[in-house]
Design an enzyme around this catalytic site. Structure first.
Site, PDB file in Angstrom:
ATOM      1  N   LYS A   1      53.382 -56.118  41.425  1.00  0.00           N
ATOM      2  CA  LYS A   1      53.027 -56.379  42.829  1.00  0.00           C
ATOM      3  C   LYS A   1      54.246 -56.906  43.591  1.00  0.00           C
ATOM      4  O   LYS A   1      55.236 -57.326  42.983  1.00  0.00           O
ATOM      5  CB  LYS A   1      51.897 -57.405  42.878  1.00  0.00           C
ATOM      6  CG  LYS A   1      52.265 -58.728  42.212  1.00  0.00           C
ATOM      7  CD  LYS A   1      51.087 -59.667  42.080  1.00  0.00           C
ATOM      8  CE  LYS A   1      51.486 -60.896  41.290  1.00  0.00           C
ATOM      9  NZ  LYS A   1      50.417 -61.841  41.126  1.00  0.00           N
TER      10      LYS A   1
ATOM     11  N   ARG B   1      39.595 -67.784  43.698  1.00  0.00           N
ATOM     12  CA  ARG B   1      39.961 -66.748  44.671  1.00  0.00           C
ATOM     13  C   ARG B   1      39.201 -65.449  44.411  1.00  0.00           C
ATOM     14  O   ARG B   1      39.652 -64.360  44.753  1.00  0.00           O
ATOM     15  CB  ARG B   1      41.478 -66.556  44.749  1.00  0.00           C
ATOM     16  CG  ARG B   1      42.088 -65.736  43.670  1.00  0.00           C
ATOM     17  CD  ARG B   1      43.566 -65.475  43.911  1.00  0.00           C
ATOM     18  NE  ARG B   1      44.041 -64.558  42.891  1.00  0.00           N
ATOM     19  CZ  ARG B   1      45.303 -64.319  42.605  1.00  0.00           C
ATOM     20  NH1 ARG B   1      46.265 -64.939  43.274  1.00  0.00           N
ATOM     21  NH2 ARG B   1      45.631 -63.469  41.676  1.00  0.00           N
TER      22      ARG B   1
ATOM     23  N   TYR C   1      75.336 -73.932  62.453  1.00  0.00           N
ATOM     24  CA  TYR C   1      74.429 -74.534  63.441  1.00  0.00           C
ATOM     25  C   TYR C   1      74.149 -75.975  63.044  1.00  0.00           C
ATOM     26  O   TYR C   1      73.994 -76.280  61.867  1.00  0.00           O
ATOM     27  CB  TYR C   1      73.111 -73.763  63.493  1.00  0.00           C
ATOM     28  CG  TYR C   1      73.274 -72.354  63.997  1.00  0.00           C
ATOM     29  CD1 TYR C   1      73.618 -72.114  65.327  1.00  0.00           C
ATOM     30  CD2 TYR C   1      73.091 -71.271  63.148  1.00  0.00           C
ATOM     31  CE1 TYR C   1      73.780 -70.812  65.795  1.00  0.00           C
ATOM     32  CE2 TYR C   1      73.243 -69.969  63.611  1.00  0.00           C
ATOM     33  CZ  TYR C   1      73.593 -69.748  64.938  1.00  0.00           C
ATOM     34  OH  TYR C   1      73.752 -68.473  65.390  1.00  0.00           O
TER      35      TYR C   1
ATOM     36  N   MET D   1      71.255 -66.729  59.688  1.00  0.00           N
ATOM     37  CA  MET D   1      70.485 -65.513  59.410  1.00  0.00           C
ATOM     38  C   MET D   1      71.265 -64.529  58.538  1.00  0.00           C
ATOM     39  O   MET D   1      70.708 -63.918  57.627  1.00  0.00           O
ATOM     40  CB  MET D   1      70.063 -64.839  60.725  1.00  0.00           C
ATOM     41  CG  MET D   1      69.077 -63.696  60.492  1.00  0.00           C
ATOM     42  SD  MET D   1      68.627 -62.840  61.989  1.00  0.00           S
ATOM     43  CE  MET D   1      67.481 -63.978  62.737  1.00  0.00           C
TER      44      MET D   1
HETATM   45  C1  LIG Z   1      50.593 -62.366  39.901  1.00  0.00           C
HETATM   46  C2  LIG Z   1      49.564 -62.384  38.863  1.00  0.00           C
HETATM   47  C3  LIG Z   1      49.920 -62.476  37.514  1.00  0.00           C
HETATM   48  C4  LIG Z   1      51.327 -62.669  37.053  1.00  0.00           C
HETATM   49  O1  LIG Z   1      51.673 -64.038  37.102  1.00  0.00           O
HETATM   50  P1  LIG Z   1      53.075 -64.558  36.587  1.00  0.00           P
HETATM   51  O2  LIG Z   1      52.965 -66.019  36.703  1.00  0.00           O
HETATM   52  O3  LIG Z   1      54.109 -63.991  37.516  1.00  0.00           O
HETATM   53  O4  LIG Z   1      53.253 -64.076  35.199  1.00  0.00           O
HETATM   54  C5  LIG Z   1      48.921 -62.372  36.577  1.00  0.00           C
HETATM   55  N1  LIG Z   1      47.625 -62.224  36.941  1.00  0.00           N
HETATM   56  C6  LIG Z   1      47.246 -62.152  38.224  1.00  0.00           C
HETATM   57  C7  LIG Z   1      45.806 -61.981  38.554  1.00  0.00           C
HETATM   58  C8  LIG Z   1      48.194 -62.249  39.228  1.00  0.00           C
HETATM   59  O5  LIG Z   1      47.818 -62.197  40.511  1.00  0.00           O
END
Ligand SMILES: *Cc1c(COP(=O)(O)O)cnc(C)c1O
Length: 331
Positions: A3, A99, A228, A276
């Site tokens: 992801k 969640r 800045y 930036m």
């Molecule tokens: C992102 C995620 C993971 C991976 O977690 P890490 O800590 O990066 O290994 C595993 N399970 C779910 C449901 C996630 O959303």
């Protein structure tokens, strides 16, 4: 878990690099990410990690992606969409993350509903760990509660497919805990060579190195301002200007936090605020450096986790927030 552009490493390139390992699934956040994998011809099945939007579900059903069922509403909608061709889906259990997924007292009702859902084939059970790197007591208990729920569900199901998936662990869960019911894990961060638990870092090698180049070196007198906000120099300083900033995802919160940048393997301090597109580094004590030389913001010898700690965030965010402006080069 690929992801968020594979934690900033590039979704498609990472998927292609990992495809030959033949993972059971590629974990993605939503149908949009699954769609990108589909478009690139990736053959490994996407698993959608969270609750889905109603408008995403038709494509999920049509393409045969695997969602996790987080609510009765989702279950009923997928059931309707799967009336011709049943949808393979996992049951999400809420064992502490809050969640999405079924709480222990809701499992029975979920299973009863599922039995009436001819449009869904249950192919797995999953849950997620909120504190596997922070609270071993809670997490240990979560593992046993999960295992017990899985036992109950498997007993209740009339048939369990051979390749039924049971999964709970993220990276920290995988490193520090054991479940007797799971047959899959969902590592993310550690896949990219960063450990959520510092003790294991020496067993991993970071996949990403964030680099830039020195664009200018100049001498500035003591008392002159830098960036800045005019951070005032406490000595005559040879300053190197580097072509990277928060527009690339290098955190502005690193300003005035004692952060270093590696030039020719030597740590040189960041001075003044992160801009930036540029940052300014003190190279007074570094003899041989010149415009065009490489500077490393993080990588193997200066970990993303160090930047995370200094900027008050987590390694996941440091990786995931590197913006598209930064060219990804793969070796
Ligand atoms: C992102 C995620 C993971 C991976 O977690 P890490 O800590 O990066 O290994 C595993 N399970 C779910 C449901 C996630 O959303």
């Amino acid at each position: 878990m690929i992801k968020a552009e594979a934690y900033g490493h590039g979704l498609i390139k990472t998927a292609k690099a990992l495809e030959s390992e033949n993972p059971k699934f590629f974990g993605v956040a939503n149908a949009g990410e699954a769609h990108l994998l589909f478009g690139a011809g990736i053959k490994i099945a996407p698993y959608i990690l969270g609750a889905t939007l109603p408008c995403e579900r038709e494509e999920i059903a049509v393409r045969g992606w695997t969602p996790c069922l987080c609510s009765l509403e989702e279950m009923k909608h997928f059931d309707a969409l799967g009336s011709n061709q049943p949808i393979s889906a996992h049951l999400a259990l809420d064992t502490g993350m809050g969640r999405g997924g079924f709480l222990p007292h809701q499992i029975e009702g979920a299973l009863e509903t599922l039995k009436r859902c001819q449009g869904i084939q249950l192919t797995g059970i999953g849950s997620h760990l909120p504190v596997a790197d922070e609270d071993p007591v809670f997490t240990q208990d979560q593992f046993s509660r999960f295992d017990q729920s899985v036992d109950r569900i498997l007993q209740d199901l009339e048939t369990v497919p051979d390749d039924f998936s049971v999964h709970l662990s993220n990276s920290a869960g995988l490193l520090n805990f054991h479940s007797r019911t799971t047959n899959l894990v969902r590592p993310g961060l550690m896949l990219y060579g960063i450990s959520p638990i510092p003790e294991y870092q020496d067993k991993l090698q970071p996949a990403m190195t964030l680099k830039t180049r020195i664009s200018l070196i100049h001498e500035l007198p003591k008392g002159h301002g830098v960036s800045y906000g005019r951070t005032l120099l406490s000595r005559d300083t040879r300053a190197a200007v580097l072509g990277i900033g928060y527009g690339d995802g290098y955190p502005r919160a690193l300003s005035d936090r004692g952060t270093d940048v590696l030039i020719h393997g030597t740590r040189c301090p960041l001075i003044g605020r992160v801009m930036m597109d540029q940052i300014i580094i003190d190279v007074t004590d570094l003899k041989n450096c010149a415009p065009g030389d490489e500077a490393i913001l993080f990588g193997e010898d200066l970990l993303a986790s160090e930047l995370a700690q200094k900027s008050g965030t987590i390694s996941w965010e440091i990786l995931a927030q590197i913006t598209p402006r930064v060219a990804r080069r793969y070796s």
